[in-house]
Structure formats: structure tokens, C-alpha cells
Design an enzyme around this catalytic site. Structure first.
Site, short mmCIF file in Angstrom:
data_model
loop_
_atom_site.label_atom_id
_atom_site.label_comp_id
_atom_site.label_asym_id
_atom_site.label_seq_id
_atom_site.Cartn_x
_atom_site.Cartn_y
_atom_site.Cartn_z
CD GLU A 62 9.27 -5.99 7.19
OE1 GLU A 62 9.06 -4.86 6.66
OE2 GLU A 62 8.99 -6.26 8.37
CE LYS B 169 -3.48 2.33 2.77
NZ LYS B 169 -4.41 2.28 3.90
CG HIS C 65 -4.95 -35.61 17.29
ND1 HIS C 65 -5.25 -36.77 17.97
CD2 HIS C 65 -5.88 -35.50 16.31
CE1 HIS C 65 -6.31 -37.34 17.41
NE2 HIS C 65 -6.71 -36.59 16.40
N GLY D 137 -4.90 -1.81 5.08
CA GLY D 137 -4.10 -2.94 4.61
C GLY D 137 -4.77 -4.28 4.88
NE ARG D 138 -6.53 -3.84 11.03
CZ ARG D 138 -5.86 -2.71 11.16
NH1 ARG D 138 -4.71 -2.53 10.55
NH2 ARG D 138 -6.32 -1.71 11.91
CD GLU E 99 -1.93 -4.43 11.54
OE1 GLU E 99 -2.58 -4.31 10.49
OE2 GLU E 99 -0.69 -4.62 11.55
CE LYS F 10 5.90 -0.75 9.99
NZ LYS F 10 4.95 0.04 9.22
#
Ligand SMILES: O=P(O)(O)OC[C@H]1O[C@@H](O)[C@@H](O)[C@@H](O)[C@@H]1O
Length: 550
Positions: free
Chosen positions: A212, A206, A384, A267-268, A353, A516
Site C-alpha cells: 500500500e 519500517k 446516541h 510497528g505499532r 494486533e 498479503k
């Protein structure tokens, strides 16, 4: 005290919680044969059974009073109406416009955004088709065989989750890959088997400033140019999805190969935008349109259904009930569908978030709990592993079970045998959590199997299940683009409603900034070491240990 914790609806719920402390779900079921019918509903192709919750009609009534007191309906209208409800960033929140299949305009600052939304979708359609049909060629004239999406957070989790979930609909001869982590291993392992001549990179960010993603994108470009040599070939192999044209240009991608979106898409919440391009390449534009339509159907339900028959509202209020009145600090989402194996990871960002906040919209510290810790694994694997704690641990962990009535892979000695086993496990887990097993039931069972009384008594406490542990079950006929769209939108709106009840801003994420910032301070100090006193002794010591041991 905050307005919420001071409010009459809050106090009434706290009182009610004390009143029903000894009420057991198994007794409620025994007393009311209509409980399932009363506490279930269907919307947008999804069926929700919420009868296995520690609730009575009074509970639901009081929770709805809380929703009304917090003006959930008004907040919903303000979100759909394009008001700048993300106050700290002064932005509208309009992921719903991206999947608006109606003719209704959606205005931001007086301008209808729908023409621009449709224009980007059309460009995405044409591009996705050209890649799928083999018309989009690499620099040596070969069709694309592999698409690598480079993005992180919202620019990764939604596309990965949906691409995995909709694998049965991916007919194209194009394989999708996702690289998010700045750990070079992630990119290196993906590139190992790929051919630069037939690989297309989608750089999804965005902001187009995320460390990264930019680091991975530059390394991908270097890898590509080692073979392709000529910078001019980058245009056939790199496209961008972003809101930041200047940065895209700076990276060296022609804006003609950029798919845009807007600051009113969080973003999400962005998989419905051009961020969904890899999904569209995988399943095709028609199926992508069905994904949007499924989400739109849930939007319409959320916008128009009365609160007491409103699926996202009910799910949200049940979450509030446990978080704030039962001290449940975590919450499990358990998809009994292998295709949904990344759904919990996706929901972690959506929920944690959005609602991992501790000040109100007005900036006051909250004096109540907000978003829970969300986790999950696809069934039956979780059974399990960590279900032991859900059944017999000391914490109350509400669960959402998610499953489809039919499978895309009806295998087994008899057709569909696997699926029947899978579904019997969902139903059994929800029942076991609700019913539990009393000491008398354990005794009766063990005595029947011929155990000695002494042995039985020693084991009874270990074999008792407290029960009364809540769960929702969400079912769909089949996992399709449309039902997946509705499912995602259901959780988006659930998270929104909880944010409204808690009076927090679900649409910013300042909490990701400090790390960051510090990383950018530490990076240049890695080689030389920090100046004396720049950090605490632990941070300085860890950096020194790294220098000595690398
Ligand atoms: O899409 P970009 O801008 O690269 O951001 C990727 C992610 O960054 C993180 O710091 C968060 O803010 C996420 O909400 C976001 O999805």
C-alpha cells in the site's frame, strides 16, 4: 490443558467468580464509603478510578496472585533489559528506549542503543524546525505548506492519532495530511488541493516493502513530477522513515533524507521513533520531547511501582478478569475528548494486533480466551449510537472512559459550559452502567408521572437496566503532549501485561501475512482470470463478476 488454565491462581479466580456471582456493585458502594479511595490511584499525570468494577479486595488479591504466578515483574524486567522477548522474530522490544529520558544506558546485544536514538532525534529536531521555520524550501524556492505522511498500520495510526490529539499545540503554518489506504481515493482526495511546489512527502514504512505504502509513494512521486519534471527535485520533496536503507535508496530517496529506526521497535509501538516525524513537524521538537517525557514517566511508574499500585498492571488484570472469567468478548474505549477521536482506532491496532493470538509462546494452542475486540467512539457521539447495547444488550462490555478536567476550547454561553456538559455525561454514563435501574425504581418513577398501573407494568421490563456493568474512568488535568504520552504508554504496558498473563507473544503479527500472500497471487490473475481449480468457486466467481462489471 495449558499451564495457565491448569494453574492454582486461575482455579482460584474461577472459584471466586462463582462466589461473587450475586454481588452487586451498587451494594458494594453502599456498604463501603471508602471504595473510591481504595480503588483509585494516580500516576504520571493520570488518575484512574477503577472502583466501578465487579471486584472486591479479594478479587484484586487473586488477580495479583495470577500476575505473580505469570511472573509479570520478571517479564517487565526482561523487556526493559533488552532481552529478545519477541521470540518468533528473535527481537528485543525496546520502544521504551526511544523515550528514555534518564542517563541509563539501554543495551541490545551488549551495545548501548541510546547514542543512536539521540542522534536520530537530533536530526529529526533539525529537520522539523527547518520545515516549520520555512528554511526547508521546495524546488521553486518556496517554503513547505503541506506535509503528507504516506504509511499504513503502525506507520500511520500513531502519527494520525497524536497529531489530531495535539492540534492545540500545532502552531506552525504547515498542514499535516495522512494517506494510508491503497484505495486511490485516499491519495487523490488529499492531493486535490495541494501544490507540488510546497508539498513535502514523508514516506513512512519500517520495512519499506509494504504494498500500500509503496504504491501510494510511487503515485505521489508521479503526481509531483508531472509538475516538477526533473527527478533531481525529488530530493527536496520526499523524505523516508524506515529501517531499510537499501529499499529507500531503490525508491530513489537519498539516504541523507532518511530517518532511521531499528528492528527492536515494533510497528505499532513506533510513534516514539522517527515514525513520529509528522507529529514533531506539527507540534515542534520541544513538545515532542514532552510527549516522550510523559511516556517515560509512565514507564518509570510501570517499572518501579508495586503490582498492587501499578496502573497498567491493574488495568490489564481487570481486562483479564472480564475476558476470562466473565466471558466478555469485547471492550470499549470511550474518550470524552474530540481531540482523541482517533484514539480507539489507534488502540485497535495496539491491542488487537498484539494480543489477537491463539498459541502460547511455546506454540501450544491456548484453551482460554485472549485479546478482546476493541471498539470506541468519542463521547458523546457513542451515547446516541451503540451505548444502548452496552446498557441493555445481552453482552457484558467493559468500558474505559477517558477525559480531561479542562478543555482547550472553553466555549459556551458561560465559559466552559460545553465542557461541563461533556464531563457530566462521562460521570453519568459510568454511574448508570454501574447502578442500572431496578423494576421497582422504574415503577416508582413511572407511577409518579401519573401513568396507569397497567401501562406501567407493560413497560417495566423494557425500562429496566440490569446495571453491574463495569467501567474504568481515566482522568487527566489537561490533554497535553505529556499526558497523551503517559496515556499511550499506559495502554502499551496494559497490553504487554495481558500478553504475559496469557503467555502469548504480543510482539509479532503473523496473522496479517496470509491475506498479503493471497493478494499477491490474485493480483496477476485479475485480468486474465485464474487457472482452473486455482481457487474455490466463490473467489473465482467474484473475480469473474468483477471482470464482467467493471
Ligand atoms: O511500516 P511498515 O513496514 O510499512 O508496516 C506497516 C504495517 O504492516 C502490517 O502488515 C503490520 O505488520 C503492522 O504491524 C505494520 O505496522
Amino acid at each position: 490443558m495449558t499451564a495457565l488454565s491448569h494453574s492454582s491462581a486461575w482455579a482460584a479466580l474461577a472459584r471466586h467468580r462463582r462466589d461473587i456471582a450475586d454481588t452487586r456493585m451498587r451494594d458494594l458502594f453502599a456498604a463501603d464509603p471508602g471504595r473510591f479511595g481504595a480503588f483509585s490511584l494516580e500516576a504520571a499525570g493520570l488518575f484512574l478510578d477503577y472502583s466501578k468494577n465487579c471486584i472486591t479486595q479479594d478479587t484484586v488479591g487473586l488477580l495479583l496472585d495470577l500476575a505473580r504466578q505469570q511472573d509479570v515483574e520478571g517479564a517487565c524486567a526482561r523487556m526493559f533489559g533488552g532481552e529478545p522477548i519477541n521470540l518468533t522474530e528473535k527481537r528485543a522490544v525496546l520502544h521504551t528506549a526511544l523515550r528514555n529520558r534518564s542517563d541509563r544506558p539501554v543495551t541490545v546485544d551488549g551495545r548501548d542503543v541510546m547514542p543512536a536514538v539521540r542522534a536520530v532525534l537530533e536530526r529529526m529536531d533539525a529537520f522539523a524546525n527547518s520545515v516549520r521555520d520555512g528554511d526547508w524550501r521546495g524546488y521553486t524556492g518556496q517554503p513547505i505548506t503541506d506535509v503528507v505522511n504516506i504509511g499504513i498500520g503502525g506507520s500511520d495510526l500513531g502519527p494520525v492519532m497524536a497529531t489530531e490529539a495535539l492540534k492545540p499545540f500545532a502552531h506552525a503554518h504547515v498542514a499535516l495530511h495522512f494517506v494510508s489506504n491503497v484505495d486511490g481515493t485516499h491519495l487523490a482526495e488529499q492531493l486535490k488541493w495541494l501544490d507540488p511546489e510546497t508539498t513535502l512527502f514523508v514516506i513512512a514504512s519500517k520495512t519499506f516493502t509494504t504494498q500500500e505504502t509503496l504504491t501510494n509513494a510511487h503515485s505521489a512521486r508521479r503526481w509531483f513530477l508531472e509538475t516538477a519534471k526533473d527527478e533531481a527535485h525529488v530530493a527536496r520533496h520526499f523524505v523516508a522513515v524506515s529501517t531499510n536503507e537499501a529499499e529507500v535508496r531503490k525508491f530513489g530517496i537519498d539516504p541523507a533524507n532518511m530517518f532511521g529506526f531499528w528492528d527492536w521497535v515494533g510497528g505499532r509501538y513506533s510513534l516514539w521513533s522517527a515514525i513520529g516525524l509528522p507529529i514533531m513537524i506539527a507540534i515542534g521538537p520541544e513538545r515532542f520531547a514532552e510527549l516522550l517525557a510523559g511516556a517515560h514517566a509512565m514507564d518509570e511508574h510501570f517499572r518501579t511501582a508495586p503490582l498492587e499500585r501499578n496502573m497498567p498492571v491493574l488495568l490489564a488484570l481487570l481486562g483479564v478478569w472480564y475476558r476470562n472469567f466473565w466471558d466478555a468478548s469485547s471492550y470499549a474505549v470511550l474518550p470524552y475528548d474530540q481531540y482523541l477521536h482517533r484514539f480507539p482506532a489507534y488502540l485497535q491496532q495496539l491491542d488487537m494486533e498484539s494480543n489477537g493470538k491463539s498459541v502460547t509462546r511455546g506454540g501450544e494452542p491456548v484453551d482460554y480466551q485472549t485479546g478482546p475486540v476493541l471498539f470506541g467512539e468519542p463521547g458523546t457521539n457513542g451515547q446516541h449510537a451503540f451505548y444502548q447495547l452496552i446498557h441493555q444488550g445481552t453482552s457484558l462490555i467493559p468500558c474505559d472512559f477517558v477525559a480531561a478536567a479542562t478543555t482547550h476550547n472553553p466555549i459556551g454561553a458561560e465559559a466552559g459550559a460545553h465542557h461541563r456538559i461533556l464531563l457530566s455525561n462521562v460521570f453519568a454514563q459510568a454511574e448508570a452502567l454501574m447502578r442500572g435501574k431496578t423494576a421497582d425504581e422504574v415503577r416508582a418513577e413511572m407511577t409518579k408521572s401519573g401513568k396507569l398501573a397497567e401501562e406501567v407494568e407493560a413497560l417495566v421490563p423494557h425500562r429496566v437496566f440490569p446495571g453491574n456493568r463495569p467501567s474504568n474512568t481515566i482522568l487527566m488535568q489537561s490533554l497535553t503532549p505529556a499526558t497523551l504520552g503517559a496515556l499511550i504508554a499506559l495502554y502499551e504496558h496494559k497490553v504487554f501485561v495481558q500478553g504475559v498473563v496469557w503467555d502469548i507473544n504480543s510482539f509479532d503479527q503473523w496473522g496479517v501475512e496470509l491475506g498479503k500472500q493471497l493478494a499477491s497471487t490474485i493480483l496477476p490473475e485479475m485480468e486474465s482470470g485464474p487457472a482452473e481449480g486455482a481457487h474455490d468457486s466463490s473467489t473465482t466467481g467474484l473475480m469473474a463478476w468483477w471482470r464482467a462489471n467493471r
